[in-house]
Design an enzyme around this catalytic site. Structure first.
Site, short mmCIF file in Angstrom:
data_model
loop_
_atom_site.label_atom_id
_atom_site.label_comp_id
_atom_site.label_asym_id
_atom_site.label_seq_id
_atom_site.Cartn_x
_atom_site.Cartn_y
_atom_site.Cartn_z
N ALA A 1 0.79 -1.23 0.00
CA ALA A 1 0.00 0.00 0.00
C ALA A 1 0.82 1.27 0.00
O ALA A 1 0.27 2.35 -0.22
CB ALA A 1 -0.95 -0.01 1.21
N GLY B 1 4.03 3.03 -5.45
CA GLY B 1 3.51 3.93 -6.48
C GLY B 1 2.12 3.58 -6.95
O GLY B 1 1.33 4.46 -7.31
N HIS C 1 0.88 -11.39 -20.14
CA HIS C 1 1.28 -10.25 -19.34
C HIS C 1 2.20 -9.26 -20.04
O HIS C 1 2.34 -8.13 -19.63
CB HIS C 1 1.98 -10.80 -18.08
CG HIS C 1 2.58 -9.77 -17.20
ND1 HIS C 1 3.93 -9.54 -17.13
CD2 HIS C 1 2.02 -8.89 -16.34
CE1 HIS C 1 4.19 -8.56 -16.27
NE2 HIS C 1 3.04 -8.16 -15.77
#
Length: 274
Positions: free
Chosen positions: A10, A13, A136
């Site tokens: 948390a 960035g 991804h």
């Protein structure tokens, strides 16, 4: 509307703006923020926002169990960002270890929670939906422009340029930030959007669809990103590939070898992770 949500990573960035977006949502009643540093400050800052969600910061591995206790949804933006000249593969071992440790803790302390791991690609434009399937990175990111709503058409040369730009969107941001960071704000938005969709579906809302990279038998590889219908227990139905254009069929075929290698690398890592 009484969900407990944890953000693991948390203070980073992506984690900070993601936590801000979650704090603003009426779907969240308790927000637990975890990182290895600075989370008490982030939590104190967010606590001054006049929304109903209570916020608490947890710092360090010894506080992770308390952070996860009773969570309904866990969002994981944790990891080390890319810098110019780096590939995603360069960071694999570092970030895989971080995510593996965090998901192991989730399995132990909140086994019923839905876990959302943030990965590329990012958000869809506000009024346009484009399914993005595959994987991804690079050529494994496959935007299905033919399935776009509202329907659009492009000449082949424009379609190829647009597809390439979508595939390299993360790299474009890394280069534009010139070493100062990666695509954190758009990724935070994407993570929050997925978490909100999941919370709404868990609360009984019908017809919630988002793309995610999950185990499936849709293609020859064991994991593939496709549109998923979400429900009270998470993934309710894999909606598959749909009808692909010849150009998109070629992209799917071209992505297979890289996806197989990436998936094998991840599975080998998981087998040996302790």
């Amino acid at each position: 509307n009484n969900a407990k949500v944890a953000v693991l990573g948390a203070s980073g960035g992506i984690g900070q703006p993601l936590s801000l977006l979650l704090k603003n949502s009426p779907l969240v009643s308790k927000l637990s923020l975890y990182d290895i540093a600075h989370t008490p400050g982030v939590a104190a800052d967010l606590s001054h926002i006049e929304t109903k969600a209570s916020v608490k910061g947890f710092m360090g591995p010894e506080q992770l169990p308390e952070c996860l206790k009773g969570c309904d949804v866990v969002v994981i933006p944790a990891g080390v960002p890319r810098k110019p000249g780096m590939t995603r593969d360069d960071l694999f071992n570092t970030n895989a270890s971080i995510v593996a440790s965090l998901t192991s803790a989730c399995a132990k302390h909140c086994p019923e929670a839905m876990i959302c791991i943030i990965s590329n690609p990012g958000l869809d434009p506000a009024r346009v939906t484009v399914p993005v399937i595959g994987g991804h990175a690079g050529k494994t990111i496959i935007p299905l422009i033919s399935q776009c709503t509202p329907k659009v058409e492009f000449p082949q040369d424009q379609l190829e340029k647009l597809t390439a730009r979508i595939q390299e969107a993360g790299t474009e941001v890394v280069q534009a930030k010139a070493g100062a960071g990666s695509a954190t704000l758009s990724m935070a938005y994407a993570g929050a959007r997925f978490a909100f969709s999941l919370l709404e579906a868990m609360g009984g809302k019908q017809g919630v669809v988002e793309c995610a990279f999950v185990r499936s038998d849709v293609t020859e590889v064991p994991y593939f990103s496709t549109p998923l219908q979400l429900g009270k227990k998470g993934m309710e139905k894999n909606l598959g590939l749909g009808k692909l254009s010849p150009f998109e069929e070629k992209m799917v075929a071209a992505a297979m070898s890289e996806l197989k290698a990436s998936i094998k690398k991840g599975e080998d890592f998981a087998k040996n992770f302790k």
